[in-house]
Design a protein around this motif. Structure first.
Motif, mmCIF file in Angstrom:
data_model
loop_
_atom_site.group_PDB
_atom_site.id
_atom_site.type_symbol
_atom_site.label_atom_id
_atom_site.label_comp_id
_atom_site.label_asym_id
_atom_site.label_seq_id
_atom_site.Cartn_x
_atom_site.Cartn_y
_atom_site.Cartn_z
ATOM 1 N N UNK A 6 -0.316 -4.595 -6.856
ATOM 2 C CA UNK A 6 -0.009 -3.937 -5.537
ATOM 3 C C UNK A 6 1.383 -4.543 -5.460
ATOM 4 N N UNK A 7 2.103 -5.522 -5.674
ATOM 5 C CA UNK A 7 3.741 -6.038 -5.677
ATOM 6 C C UNK A 7 3.919 -5.544 -6.567
ATOM 7 N N UNK A 8 3.599 -4.566 -7.978
ATOM 8 C CA UNK A 8 4.502 -4.435 -8.995
ATOM 9 C C UNK A 8 4.595 -3.221 -8.830
ATOM 10 N N UNK A 9 3.620 -2.115 -8.371
ATOM 11 C CA UNK A 9 3.433 -1.049 -7.861
ATOM 12 C C UNK A 9 3.552 -0.123 -6.519
ATOM 13 N N UNK A 10 3.420 -0.548 -5.820
ATOM 14 C CA UNK A 10 4.494 -0.431 -4.516
ATOM 15 C C UNK A 10 3.045 0.623 -4.220
ATOM 16 N N UNK A 11 1.948 0.248 -4.355
ATOM 17 C CA UNK A 11 0.178 0.741 -4.019
ATOM 18 C C UNK A 11 0.040 0.480 -2.758
ATOM 19 N N UNK A 12 -0.474 1.221 -1.516
ATOM 20 C CA UNK A 12 -1.045 0.641 -0.856
ATOM 21 C C UNK A 12 -2.768 -0.163 -0.616
ATOM 22 N N UNK A 13 -2.210 -1.426 -0.099
ATOM 23 C CA UNK A 13 -3.376 -2.563 -0.437
ATOM 24 C C UNK A 13 -4.989 -1.659 0.620
ATOM 25 N N UNK A 14 -5.468 -1.889 0.557
ATOM 26 C CA UNK A 14 -6.831 -1.606 1.795
ATOM 27 C C UNK A 14 -8.132 -3.156 1.361
ATOM 28 N N UNK A 15 -8.250 -2.961 2.612
ATOM 29 C CA UNK A 15 -9.366 -3.847 2.565
ATOM 30 C C UNK A 15 -10.776 -3.550 2.993
ATOM 31 N N UNK A 16 -12.052 -4.448 2.739
ATOM 32 C CA UNK A 16 -13.241 -3.695 3.218
ATOM 33 C C UNK A 16 -13.433 -4.297 3.765
ATOM 34 N N UNK A 17 -12.845 -4.075 5.183
ATOM 35 C CA UNK A 17 -13.118 -4.878 6.823
ATOM 36 C C UNK A 17 -11.948 -5.516 7.537
ATOM 37 N N UNK A 18 -10.781 -5.874 6.328
ATOM 38 C CA UNK A 18 -10.196 -6.746 7.829
ATOM 39 C C UNK A 18 -9.346 -5.641 8.085
ATOM 40 N N UNK A 19 -9.269 -4.980 9.060
ATOM 41 C CA UNK A 19 -7.964 -3.908 9.290
ATOM 42 C C UNK A 19 -8.434 -3.192 10.157
ATOM 43 N N UNK A 20 -7.680 -3.448 11.059
ATOM 44 C CA UNK A 20 -7.495 -2.528 12.924
ATOM 45 C C UNK A 20 -8.105 -0.845 11.814
ATOM 46 N N UNK A 21 -7.270 -0.174 11.520
ATOM 47 C CA UNK A 21 -7.856 1.371 10.726
ATOM 48 C C UNK A 21 -9.214 0.987 10.700
ATOM 49 N N UNK A 22 -9.315 0.534 9.775
ATOM 50 C CA UNK A 22 -11.219 0.277 9.268
ATOM 51 C C UNK A 22 -11.821 -0.111 9.984
ATOM 52 N N UNK A 23 -11.704 -0.764 10.788
ATOM 53 C CA UNK A 23 -12.587 -1.105 11.334
ATOM 54 C C UNK A 23 -13.050 0.169 13.282
#
Length: 325
Positions: free
Chosen positions: A142-159
């Motif tokens: 993520x830090x090297x490529x600039x890709x957007x990091x997602x998460x299995x559940x711990x994010x308000x948009x995911x919830x």
């Protein structure tokens, strides 16, 4: 952000409309037999019919759509460390959005998971022997490529995306009294509880006895680490819930229920034997909250209940035709 609002869920519902499969509902007598428990009607929400086989597709789709609308979806795409339902959902949603998905897994991941992720077009990268090592590699990428990091559940948009499931249920069942959901890291619970609280619907939060992250957080009044040891640990085995889940539990009418592993397995086998529904142990945990003698949830007379069967990425060879006793 440690809180989720009903507006977040409504916005997510508008985003994912037409991009996810509407939940199917089926009436059942399960949860009221063999010993009548007083429920007026029990419905099963067949969310395992969702894209990729679980509710996770909702959150992944909402996450990417929101970032695309905000202009924050990079050319490098999205990345996640997960070989489970979240990884599959992320890869599927990325393909829908036409962006790359890079999924990190431990080198010990089963080939069937790797193959399925690749079938969604994901760039699968194996790193280390444990999930923590795959996560570290994902963070470095993520830090090297600039890709957007997602998460299995711990994010308000995911919830919030997960919460769209309850919006659909309530639209179909406006007189619903109670919804039952299994809890792992708390993304599904946070979204559902936020929406259910708005509509005045009770939430039964079902956890395995030895995967009680939400239960422990409610007791402690703060997010705490818990040991993980359950037949349902592959999908519910989070060592702590997200603060979003604890906040939702404080604001909604929530009844936490702990169910032992034998009852989870029994509920799973019962769903297969009586309905030919093949679900994960995590999904069966929700039904076990109604069928567990003594410590399960006891409905009031005439109570209308919906049980969310949230995923079916499971090995059907482990199902039996005769419910365990």
């Amino acid at each position: 952000m440690n809180r989720l609002t009903y507006d977040d869920v409504k916005q997510a519902a508008d985003r994912v409309a037409g991009r996810v499969r509407p939940v199917a509902l089926a009436p059942t007598e399960l949860g009221t037999t063999p010993a009548p428990r007083g429920a007026g009607q029990v419905w099963l929400a067949l969310e395992f019919l969702q894209h990729t086989g679980s509710f996770k597709a909702r959150g992944a789709q909402n996450f990417l759509l929101a970032h695309r609308a905000a202009g924050t979806l990079p050319d490098a795409g999205v990345t996640i460390a997960s070989g489970g339902n979240a990884g599959l959902a992320c890869a599927w949603a990325a393909r829908q959005q036409g962006v790359p998905a890079t999924v990190f897994l431990p080198a010990t991941a089963p080939p069937v998971k790797v193959d399925r992720l690749r079938s969604y077009g994901a760039d699968v990268r194996l790193a280390g022997a444990r999930y923590a090592e795959a996560l570290a590699a994902c963070e470095e990428f993520t830090a090297r490529s600039g890709a957007l990091a997602s998460h299995a559940y711990d994010h308000p948009l995911i919830a919030a995306g997960a919460g769209t499931l309850f919006e659909e249920i309530h639209r179909r069942l406006p007189d619903l009294d109670t919804v039952v959901v299994a809890v792992g890291g708390g993304g599904l619970f946070a979204g559902v509880a936020t929406a259910a609280g708005h509509h005045g619907v009770r939430v039964v939060a079902a956890e395995p006895v030895n995967c009680r992250a939400l239960h422990a957080a409610i007791e402690a009044g703060a997010v705490v680490d818990v040991p993980v040891d359950s037949v349902a640990a592959d999908s519910l085995g989070a060592s702590r819930v997200t603060p979003l889940a604890l906040h939702a539990a404080r604001r909604a009418d929530v009844r936490p229920v702990l169910v032992p592993d034998p009852e989870i397995s029994r509920a799973r086998d019962t769903l297969w034997a009586t309905h030919r529904i093949p679900v994960e142990h995590g999904a069966a945990t929700a039904l076990a909250a109604l069928t567990t003698p003594g410590t399960g949830y006891r409905p009031a007379p005439g109570e209308q209940i919906c049980v969310v069967l949230c995923g079916a990425n499971t090995d059907p060879r482990t199902l039996t035709d005769a419910p365990a006793h």
